[in-house]
Design a protein around this motif. Structure first.
Motif, short mmCIF file in Angstrom:
data_model
loop_
_atom_site.label_atom_id
_atom_site.label_comp_id
_atom_site.label_asym_id
_atom_site.label_seq_id
_atom_site.Cartn_x
_atom_site.Cartn_y
_atom_site.Cartn_z
N GLN A 195 0.86 -1.18 0.00
CA GLN A 195 0.00 0.00 0.00
C GLN A 195 0.90 1.24 0.00
O GLN A 195 1.56 1.53 0.99
CB GLN A 195 -0.91 0.00 1.23
CG GLN A 195 -1.83 -1.21 1.32
CD GLN A 195 -2.83 -1.25 0.16
OE1 GLN A 195 -3.44 -0.24 -0.19
NE2 GLN A 195 -2.99 -2.43 -0.43
N LEU A 196 0.92 1.95 -1.12
CA LEU A 196 1.81 3.10 -1.27
C LEU A 196 1.06 4.41 -1.09
O LEU A 196 -0.11 4.53 -1.45
CB LEU A 196 2.45 3.08 -2.66
CG LEU A 196 3.41 1.93 -2.95
CD1 LEU A 196 3.76 1.91 -4.42
CD2 LEU A 196 4.67 2.06 -2.11
N PRO A 197 1.74 5.42 -0.54
CA PRO A 197 1.13 6.75 -0.45
C PRO A 197 0.89 7.32 -1.85
O PRO A 197 1.51 6.88 -2.83
CB PRO A 197 2.18 7.58 0.30
CG PRO A 197 3.10 6.58 0.93
CD PRO A 197 3.09 5.38 0.05
N GLU A 198 0.03 8.28 -1.94
CA GLU A 198 -0.26 8.91 -3.22
C GLU A 198 1.00 9.55 -3.80
O GLU A 198 1.78 10.18 -3.08
CB GLU A 198 -1.35 9.97 -3.05
CG GLU A 198 -1.81 10.59 -4.35
CD GLU A 198 -2.96 11.57 -4.15
OE1 GLU A 198 -3.34 12.23 -5.14
OE2 GLU A 198 -3.46 11.67 -3.01
N GLY A 199 1.22 9.33 -5.08
CA GLY A 199 2.37 9.93 -5.75
C GLY A 199 3.62 9.07 -5.73
O GLY A 199 4.65 9.46 -6.28
N VAL A 200 3.54 7.88 -5.11
CA VAL A 200 4.70 6.99 -5.01
C VAL A 200 4.44 5.74 -5.84
O VAL A 200 3.38 5.13 -5.75
CB VAL A 200 4.98 6.61 -3.55
CG1 VAL A 200 6.22 5.72 -3.45
CG2 VAL A 200 5.16 7.86 -2.69
N GLN A 201 5.43 5.34 -6.64
CA GLN A 201 5.33 4.15 -7.48
C GLN A 201 6.46 3.18 -7.19
O GLN A 201 7.56 3.58 -6.80
CB GLN A 201 5.42 4.53 -8.97
CG GLN A 201 4.24 5.29 -9.53
CD GLN A 201 4.47 5.58 -11.01
OE1 GLN A 201 5.37 6.34 -11.38
NE2 GLN A 201 3.66 4.98 -11.86
#
Length: 228
Positions: A166-172
């Protein structure tokens, strides 16, 4: 986002083997600040300050402010050279960042829920960390300190993959930007059988058959002994 980390440095006007040795003798570490379309800058950082900073896990995965004689530049640590036998830092490389351009950086993975993991508590398995860090791509402002993974629901023989993070928004996940996600969706953590649990899964019928074979072998050995 973590608190700003400021690393004091000074410009090295001259370079060379003898000068580098003198720097280290005086308690400094030679370093280089490069990137962002600017010239490489040879700097020196206090050894003890850098050494203790490196003891913190997040120092390797966060944006650092390099204060060089009053001029501040944002950078990330790219490489550290250590003495092979002594607890000494020999050299460090810092890469400047552009706040408007994505950076690629490896983040540590923090696992939680291990004490409650069903695959361990109920199935008798063992948690195996297949990765301790994962490379991500994001703008500097979106960079998290670490990645978290919950393993509490994993059962024996199950695993979590990169796509489960589960990644924070804006992180890939950087690997997913290279093509087919399924091709790069590697396992990150798994619950595997221990030797004890693996033996306990052998059916009683199979155990009985193995014991019968062992008894037959014993009888054969005994008969052979009588003939001799």
């Amino acid at each position: 986002m973590s608190e700003e980390v400021v690393l004091k440095a000074r410009i090295r006007a001259r370079t060379g083997t003898s000068l580098v040795r003198r720097l280290r003798k005086e308690g400094d570490v030679p370093a280089v600040l490069y990137g962002a379309g600017k010239e490489n800058l040879s700097i020196a950082v206090n050894h003890d300050l850098l050494f203790h900073s490196l003891e913190r896990e997040e120092f390797f995965s966060q944006v650092i402010t390099i204060d060089t004689d009053g001029k501040r530049e944002r950078a990330i640590l790219r490489d550290v050279q250590r003495h092979p036998h002594k607890t000494r830092i020999l050299h460090a490389d810092f890469q400047r960042i552009d706040e408007n351009k994505p950076i690629h950086i490896a983040l540590p993975i923090h696992y939680f829920g291990e004490d409650e993991c069903l695959g361990v508590r109920i199935d008798g398995g063992m948690i195996s960390h297949l990765m301790n860090e994962v490379e991500v791509t994001c703008l500097p402002k979106d960079l998290p300190e670490h990645i978290e993974m919950n393993v509490s629901e994993l059962r024996l023989g199950q695993s979590l993959h990169l796509s489960d993070i589960q990644l924070p928004e804006g992180v890939q996940i950087t690997a997913f930007t290279h093509g087919d996600i399924h091709e790069h969706d590697n396992a990150v953590v798994a619950v595997q059988a221990t030797r004890v649990s693996a033996k306990s899964e052998v059916p009683d019928e199979q155990v009985g058959e193995e014991e019968a074979v062992a008894d037959a072998d014993t009888d054969t050995d005994a008969d052979t002994g009588e003939e001799e």
